[in-house]
Design an enzyme around this catalytic site. Sequence first.
Site, mmCIF file in Angstrom:
data_model
loop_
_atom_site.group_PDB
_atom_site.id
_atom_site.type_symbol
_atom_site.label_atom_id
_atom_site.label_comp_id
_atom_site.label_asym_id
_atom_site.label_seq_id
_atom_site.Cartn_x
_atom_site.Cartn_y
_atom_site.Cartn_z
ATOM 1 N N GLU A 193 -20.596 -6.058 18.015
ATOM 2 C CA GLU A 193 -20.772 -4.759 18.207
ATOM 3 C C GLU A 193 -21.477 -3.865 16.930
ATOM 4 O O GLU A 193 -21.199 -4.836 16.082
ATOM 5 C CB GLU A 193 -19.580 -4.091 18.650
ATOM 6 C CG GLU A 193 -19.232 -4.545 20.079
ATOM 7 C CD GLU A 193 -18.183 -3.842 20.672
ATOM 8 O OE1 GLU A 193 -18.189 -3.534 21.935
ATOM 9 O OE2 GLU A 193 -16.938 -3.577 20.234
ATOM 10 N N ASN A 220 -5.609 0.424 21.387
ATOM 11 C CA ASN A 220 -5.228 0.628 20.160
ATOM 12 C C ASN A 220 -6.148 1.646 19.426
ATOM 13 O O ASN A 220 -5.776 2.467 18.701
ATOM 14 C CB ASN A 220 -5.276 -0.735 19.092
ATOM 15 C CG ASN A 220 -6.511 -1.523 19.365
ATOM 16 O OD1 ASN A 220 -7.474 -1.439 20.078
ATOM 17 N ND2 ASN A 220 -6.644 -2.088 18.033
ATOM 18 N N CYS A 261 -7.293 -4.679 15.057
ATOM 19 C CA CYS A 261 -7.739 -5.897 15.374
ATOM 20 C C CYS A 261 -7.854 -6.597 14.002
ATOM 21 O O CYS A 261 -7.725 -7.821 13.555
ATOM 22 C CB CYS A 261 -8.849 -6.264 16.051
ATOM 23 S SG CYS A 261 -10.144 -4.905 15.630
HETATM 24 P P1 NAD Z 1 -5.512 -6.869 26.441
HETATM 25 O O1 NAD Z 1 -6.374 -7.925 26.617
HETATM 26 O O2 NAD Z 1 -3.893 -6.894 26.980
HETATM 27 O O3 NAD Z 1 -6.116 -5.907 27.249
HETATM 28 C C1 NAD Z 1 -7.461 -5.283 27.210
HETATM 29 C C2 NAD Z 1 -8.146 -4.643 28.262
HETATM 30 O O4 NAD Z 1 -8.437 -5.726 29.249
HETATM 31 C C3 NAD Z 1 -7.108 -3.563 29.066
HETATM 32 O O5 NAD Z 1 -7.893 -2.554 29.610
HETATM 33 C C4 NAD Z 1 -6.344 -4.303 29.993
HETATM 34 O O6 NAD Z 1 -6.182 -3.517 31.237
HETATM 35 C C5 NAD Z 1 -7.518 -5.224 30.393
HETATM 36 N N1 NAD Z 1 -7.353 -6.378 31.056
HETATM 37 C C6 NAD Z 1 -5.966 -7.115 31.104
HETATM 38 N N2 NAD Z 1 -6.102 -8.252 31.758
HETATM 39 C C7 NAD Z 1 -7.498 -8.354 32.302
HETATM 40 C C8 NAD Z 1 -8.033 -9.468 33.066
HETATM 41 N N3 NAD Z 1 -7.466 -10.491 33.369
HETATM 42 N N4 NAD Z 1 -9.308 -9.114 33.300
HETATM 43 C C9 NAD Z 1 -9.941 -8.146 32.825
HETATM 44 N N5 NAD Z 1 -9.441 -7.216 32.174
HETATM 45 C C10 NAD Z 1 -8.365 -7.296 31.829
HETATM 46 O O7 NAD Z 1 -5.449 -6.113 24.944
HETATM 47 P P2 NAD Z 1 -4.773 -5.043 24.223
HETATM 48 O O8 NAD Z 1 -3.174 -5.267 24.284
HETATM 49 O O9 NAD Z 1 -4.966 -4.019 25.156
HETATM 50 O O10 NAD Z 1 -5.417 -5.029 23.009
HETATM 51 C C11 NAD Z 1 -4.844 -5.552 21.842
HETATM 52 C C12 NAD Z 1 -5.686 -6.744 21.564
HETATM 53 O O11 NAD Z 1 -7.033 -6.284 21.437
HETATM 54 C C13 NAD Z 1 -5.169 -7.357 20.262
HETATM 55 O O12 NAD Z 1 -5.529 -8.918 20.192
HETATM 56 C C14 NAD Z 1 -6.528 -6.936 19.259
HETATM 57 O O13 NAD Z 1 -6.703 -7.791 18.202
HETATM 58 C C15 NAD Z 1 -7.586 -6.878 20.158
HETATM 59 N N6 NAD Z 1 -8.838 -6.074 19.682
HETATM 60 C C16 NAD Z 1 -9.884 -6.753 19.307
HETATM 61 C C17 NAD Z 1 -10.831 -5.789 18.665
HETATM 62 C C18 NAD Z 1 -12.301 -6.132 18.193
HETATM 63 O O14 NAD Z 1 -13.173 -5.460 18.151
HETATM 64 N N7 NAD Z 1 -11.997 -7.632 17.961
HETATM 65 C C19 NAD Z 1 -10.675 -4.401 18.411
HETATM 66 C C20 NAD Z 1 -9.664 -3.938 18.935
HETATM 67 C C21 NAD Z 1 -8.599 -4.886 19.518
#
Ligand code: NAD
Length: 476
Positions: free
Chosen positions: A457, A146, A278
């Site tokens: 962070e 995102n 997020c």
């Molecule tokens: P996601 O959890 O599907 O993927 C995030 C990353 O993790 C990707 O690079 C993905 O390939 C990897 N991943 C997937 N499965 C994994 C596993 N089993 N082990 C290790 N890595 C794995 O999330 P997304 O759909 O890419 O992002 C959206 C989510 O991120 C939303 O829930 C959003 O709120 C959250 N987010 C949080 C913040 C924050 O700072 N708190 C910031 C941005 C996004």
Amino acid sequence: MQMLIDGDWTDAESGETIAVENPATGTVFDTVPLGDAGDLGRAVDAATGAFDAWSHRSLRDRGRVLFTGAEEVRRRNGELAALLTAEQGKPYREALDEINGFANTLEYYGSLSASLRGDYAKLPGYGHALVAKVPLGVCGAIIPWNMPALIMGWKIGPALAAGNTMVLKPASTAPLTCLTLAGILGGAGLPGGVLNLVTGSGETVGRAIARHPAIRKVSFTGEVETGKQVMADAAPAMKRVTLELGGSDPMIVCADADLAEAVEGAVRGRFYNCGQTCTAVKRLFVFEEIADRFTEMLTERVGSITVGDGMQKGVTMGPLNNRTVLDRIAAQVAQVRERDEGSVLTGGDMPEGQAFEGGYYYAPTVVSGVPDDSVLLTEEVFGPVLPVVAVGSLEEALAYANRTRFGLGASVWTKNIGDITQACEGLRAGMVWVNQHLRIPPEVPFGGVNESGLYRENGYDALENYLERKTVLIRP
Ligand code: NAD
């Protein structure tokens, strides 16, 4: 593009690739390697080999590399923003903000680097006590699609300033800007092996980062359930984790709020980045006295959002990033309709017309009269859909706001200092905004409570999270 290991652009050992689409059209315009655990192992070896020299570089020197990198990123920000729009979908203007945010973060940690200090105490009977702050070694980073550039900056800034080396996995649907930024840092003097980027799936490369015993810390940003898996995978090797996870931020608008400002705040808070942030405003609580007027103004303003390809002039909201996230948002709104969970005041569907063909578009949507147990209030809604709920008092609004498993951000909109104090004390969130929402400066800690995450962070806190304390007692 290829991935970056030990300063070299390289393919996956398997030779396989992943297609990268432009979400505005659904067309493939590049590929990246489909790395696996073997490729990740090569990157960890490179980061291990680079650690000694990088961690012994002077603090000023490490800071200088980050500054030089940031300068080059600013010089090329237009080209980088266009690339980010092409793979992520956000409007060019927002992409430019994000690229500049990456540079700001690097500059902030570059400036902190030179002032990194340990501690000292003279302890009679023991001698001189030194508390040295030492880097952890090889750190891992896993990031979402995102805000890929900004979140990469949040991770590499403190990690590299502290003297660590890093292996980072970008998201498969937005890896190109991250790879380009890593290349720029190499050109700015970052030695090969200090920052390695391995592209691939979360199930293989992501899990390999969480499990690899030579990686001493994993910083993960993504969904709550993935974060839990990362934490479990990291546990056997006793590695540190920082988890920045999902949210369902409440925004509370009191009766005395400046309505025009609050409407703008809600629109930016929810529809920026097509709702895929997020800390987006995901639940809006408005005092009953102003609810009708506010909802009317909001609906009208949301109707003026121009949806389209983020590279086109005048477009203020791009497509969603990928098919999965589009399907999920469409299913959430379908459930609202099926169960009669409120009135869809505007949007509520994919926009029609030739301009939208092939792309992952969803119209900006406002839903009013949403009941407590609606999917829009209980799940994270990661797209351009805003539920509005009328509340009778601040106490009721706070009770609603805290009725969630998340706890990332929250905002209150009022001029009354008593209400501001009550809301700031009462909201259970890692970040509380007053008369604003969504803004995250690199200088202060950012992160969630409850299931929204662990540790922080940004700010000095993030730098501390990439350092180990070593206590030394010297008997003269
Ligand atoms: P996601 O959890 O599907 O993927 C995030 C990353 O993790 C990707 O690079 C993905 O390939 C990897 N991943 C997937 N499965 C994994 C596993 N089993 N082990 C290790 N890595 C794995 O999330 P997304 O759909 O890419 O992002 C959206 C989510 O991120 C939303 O829930 C959003 O709120 C959250 N987010 C949080 C913040 C924050 O700072 N708190 C910031 C941005 C996004």
